[in-house]
Design a protein around this motif. Structure first.
Motif, short mmCIF file in Angstrom:
data_model
loop_
_atom_site.label_atom_id
_atom_site.label_comp_id
_atom_site.label_asym_id
_atom_site.label_seq_id
_atom_site.Cartn_x
_atom_site.Cartn_y
_atom_site.Cartn_z
N LEU A 271 0.80 -1.40 0.18
CA LEU A 271 0.08 0.09 0.07
C LEU A 271 0.71 1.18 0.14
CD1 LEU A 271 -2.91 -0.96 2.32
CD2 LEU A 271 -2.84 -1.23 -0.07
N LEU B 32 -5.88 1.29 6.17
CA LEU B 32 -5.90 0.13 5.29
C LEU B 32 -4.87 -0.85 5.73
CD1 LEU B 32 -6.41 1.88 1.71
CD2 LEU B 32 -8.13 0.58 3.08
N HIS B 33 -3.72 -0.36 6.16
CA HIS B 33 -2.80 -1.30 6.91
C HIS B 33 -3.45 -2.08 7.94
CE1 HIS B 33 0.38 0.51 4.42
NE2 HIS B 33 0.73 -0.81 4.34
N LEU C 46 -3.71 6.12 -2.67
CA LEU C 46 -4.13 5.82 -1.05
C LEU C 46 -3.50 6.81 -0.13
CD1 LEU C 46 -4.18 2.07 -1.47
CD2 LEU C 46 -5.97 3.70 -1.68
N PHE D 256 -5.00 7.22 3.26
CA PHE D 256 -5.74 6.16 3.74
C PHE D 256 -4.84 4.80 3.99
CE2 PHE D 256 -8.68 8.42 0.89
CZ PHE D 256 -9.53 8.72 1.65
N ARG D 257 -3.52 5.14 4.00
CA ARG D 257 -2.64 4.03 4.16
C ARG D 257 -2.63 3.29 5.56
NH1 ARG D 257 2.23 6.78 1.01
NH2 ARG D 257 1.46 6.02 -1.19
N LEU E 284 -6.78 -2.46 8.63
CA LEU E 284 -7.70 -3.32 8.06
C LEU E 284 -7.03 -4.63 7.69
CD1 LEU E 284 -10.65 -3.79 7.48
CD2 LEU E 284 -10.45 -2.46 5.26
#
Length: 77
Positions: free
Chosen positions: A37, A50-51, A43, A46-47, A53
């Motif tokens: 990512l 998201l990591h 991204l 949002f990194r 997640l």
């Protein structure tokens, strides 16, 4: 069904490693890394979430079938 579990476990390990490592990398300074990512410019903001997640989904894919098996063993006793 056992074949799908066999496929999901390595995918879960990969997601967990990418997610946990990416989370640590982003918290400690966002330096150069091999975490997927971090190389997707779209991204940018949002990194970190998201990591996290990815890590959660990866851990659930690895641990979920084992928990299901463990619960099944407990209910048969």
């Amino acid at each position: 069904m056992s074949k799908s579990v066999g496929i999901l476990e390595p995918v879960g390990i990969l997601l967990a490693v990418q997610g946990i490592g990416g989370t640590v990398n982003n918290i400690l300074g966002d330096g150069p890394s091999w975490f997927l990512l971090n190389h997707i410019d779209a991204l940018e903001g949002f990194r970190l979430p998201l990591h996290v997640l990815m890590a959660v989904v990866g851990v659930l894919l690895v641990v979920g079938p084992q928990l299901r098996k463990w619960r099944g063993d407990r209910t048969t006793r």
